[in-house]
Design an enzyme around this catalytic site. Structure first.
Site, PDB file in Angstrom:
ATOM      1  N   ASP A 193      36.658  34.290  53.341  1.00 41.43           N
ATOM      2  CA  ASP A 193      37.479  34.339  52.134  1.00 41.43           C
ATOM      3  C   ASP A 193      38.919  34.631  52.517  1.00 41.43           C
ATOM      4  OD1 ASP A 193      38.172  34.683  49.221  1.00 41.43           O
ATOM      5  OD2 ASP A 193      35.992  34.682  49.073  1.00 41.43           O
ATOM      6  N   HIS A 263      40.292  29.889  48.965  1.00 38.35           N
ATOM      7  CA  HIS A 263      39.777  31.125  49.561  1.00 38.35           C
ATOM      8  C   HIS A 263      39.815  31.032  51.093  1.00 38.35           C
ATOM      9  CE1 HIS A 263      38.346  33.064  45.856  1.00 38.35           C
ATOM     10  NE2 HIS A 263      37.964  31.852  45.458  1.00 38.35           N
ATOM     11  N   GLU A 327      37.764  28.245  42.280  1.00 38.60           N
ATOM     12  CA  GLU A 327      39.059  28.930  42.198  1.00 38.60           C
ATOM     13  C   GLU A 327      40.052  28.406  43.237  1.00 38.60           C
ATOM     14  OE1 GLU A 327      37.637  33.276  40.508  1.00 38.60           O
ATOM     15  OE2 GLU A 327      37.622  32.964  42.681  1.00 38.60           O
TER      16      GLU A 327
END
Length: 538
Positions: A193, A263, A327
């Protein structure tokens, strides 16, 4: 006074002589077996004289016998021996049992038989027997019974995020043991991440040399205060293989997640030429989502991702590989000439450039004999193969849509299955809880989850293959807090994953889950005890 002393002494002698009330097993465990039928006849008495045997020389069944022996010893203190001849407890394979993870338990005064279509089924029979026992006893009665059971869903998962905070190999194994106790069979391991890259990739050593370390971490919820403490950690490939073997012995599949193309600050800090600006980048010490992502107009990005996934697929034999896809801000692509050129070439709006990348990576994974899993954002891609599995996290609705489109779906909505949320109810005082990301998810709500959308067709229901809960760890730096966040909600989740929903009853679950609490105590696990405050007898 003398009479009282004599009575006390007599009662003590009766207890020593075995006339004290014997401990009795209770088969109404968590998750509740489908069918429990009491039988006539005397109970089977479990003592140190009891033996275990297998009807097959299959190594997995022998390992099941060792698990049973060790579980009983750890929990009750009773020492069982494994023998070659027919034992008092017999583990056997039975092809008449219809489901691969289904099992049967039969108990009479002379014998206990644990049967499964596969060794995995026998393992779940062992879990039921284990949870039915009482701790710290010299003998225990197993009432005569016939039990048949099988899970509702084939995929029963838990996710542990080791990117935001790193957890030791020993704790990951402990987490797997907790999953096995709750009849779960899939470990989703979030390994990369913005806040750190946690898995060794030999072709790209800087991923762990640089990408696994952040200089400092923000204090609280992205305040202006930093702790000024360097933080790092990663798993070697051999450690990851060790985890895979440990999980496989417990019939748990390990699914690695390498989140892409967003990420990715851990990777960009190590290899800045993979980003749109060329860097420099730093492993992120903030929580949330960085707007710096992989450059999709750079051919090196694709060879990098493929090289990483090749090594990942070699380490993890799982039939599924998770590529994230959630995201992903598009701001850097909108300013990047390479990304703009690719979008123009492919005839797509640059905000949808990720669709091109996702389709490329899922084809690569499929070509290498695996299936891709993505978070529900990947549904935006019109070129997405229907073999890609959708993990529905932004509610159950995206999962329902994906299932109607023919994708297999794993339901993991925030509102029911995000175990980084508070265990408190809406409006309940949180002053005694640790600082968490927010949100309220009491155990009652997790228990109430129904994975099939109300209006789903039967065809869509057939594509909903399982249920998973997630433990994101931005605010969970300690192993004891990780345990606290999942226990006892893991018990509620197990009944959603395993049971016929018509048989679910939360008040009954509270009573039955006391057997889980005894196991938590025996293994010195940290858990939230409020569930049982009104359940225990005074």
């Amino acid at each position: 006074m003398k009479i009282k002393t004599i009575i006390t002494a007599c009662l003590a002698m009766l207890a020593i002589s075995g006339f004290a009330q014997p401990k009795v097993a209770d088969y109404r465990v968590v998750p509740l077996p489908q069918n429990i039928v009491q039988q006539k006849g005397n109970p089977f008495v479990l003592t140190n004289h009891v033996t275990i045997s297998c009807s097959s020389k299959e190594e997995a069944l022998k390992r099941d016998a060792e698990f049973l022996r060790d579980y009983v010893k750890e929990y009750t203190g009773i020492q069982l021996d494994i023998v070659d001849a027919k034992g008092d407890i017999q583990l056997t394979l039975d092809k008449k049992i219809l489901q691969p993870e289904g099992y049967a338990i039969t108990v009479n005064s002379k014998r206990v038989t644990l049967s499964g279509q596969t060794p995995a089924g026998v393992f779940y029979a062992i879990q039921t027997l284990r949870k039915s026992l009482q701790p710290n006893v010299s003998q225990i009665e197993l009432p005569a019974v016939s039990i048949t059971d099988a899970p509702r869903f084939a995929y029963r998962g838990m996710m542990l995020d080791c990117a935001r905070h790193f957890f030791s190999v020993s704790f990951v194994k402990k987490f797997l043991d907790m999953m096995a106790m709750h009849n779960m069979n899939t470990f989703h391991w979030h390994l990369t991440d913005d806040q750190g890259w946690r898995i060794e990739i030999k072709k790209y050593p800087r991923l762990t040399e640089v990408g696994s370390k952040r200089d400092m971490t923000v204090v609280g919820r992205n305040s202006e205060i930093w702790d000024s403490i360097p933080y790092g950690g990663y798993y070697t490939q051999e450690e990851a293989r060790e985890i895979v073997r440990y999980a496989a012995d417990r019939y748990i599949m390990v699914i690695p997640e390498i989140d892409m193309p967003g990420h990715m600050m851990g990777a960009l800090a190590a290899y800045p030429d993979m980003g749109c600006t060329g860097g420099p980048y730093k492993v992120w010490g903030l929580w949330g989502v960085s707007d710096q992502v992989l450059c999709l107009g750079n051919e090196k990005t694709y060879s990098f991702c493929e090289d990483v996934l090749k090594e990942i697929m070699d380490i993890f034999p799982s039939k599924y590989i998770h590529i994230g896809g959630d995201e992903t801000p598009t701001t850097s692509w909108e300013k990047c000439p390479k990304c703009q050129a690719l979008a123009q070439k492919e005839g797509v709006d640059i905000k949808h450039l990720q669709n091109y990348f996702t389709a490329h990576m899922e084809k690569f994974i499929e070509k290498n004999g695996h299936r891709a899993i993505g978070w529900d954002e990947v549904l935006q891609s019109k070129d997405l193969s229907d073999k890609t599995i959708i993990m529905s996290w932004r509610g159950a609705e995206p999962g329902g849509e994906a299932a109607e489109r023919g994708h297999d779906v794993i339901m993991s909505p925030t509102s029911y299955n995000y175990f980084d949320y508070y265990q408190t109810a809406e409006g309940e005082n949180q002053w005694s809880e640790p600082l968490l990301i927010g949100g309220n998810l009491p155990i009652e709500k997790t228990y109430s989850f129904e994975p099939y959308p109300a209006q789903a067709t039967q065809q869509a229901k057939n594509h909903i293959i399982g249920v998973q809960a997630n433990l994101w760890t931005e605010y969970i730096p300690y192993e004891s807090l990780a345990e606290y966040q999942v226990l006892p909600r893991m018990g509620a989740l197990s009944e959603v994953q395993w049971m016929d929903p018509a048989k679910k009853n939360f008040n009954d679950f509270k009573q039955r889950s006391l057997s889980l609490r005894r196991l938590y105590d025996k293994y010195k696990l940290t858990y939230r005890s409020k569930l049982w405050k009104t359940t225990e007898k005074k």
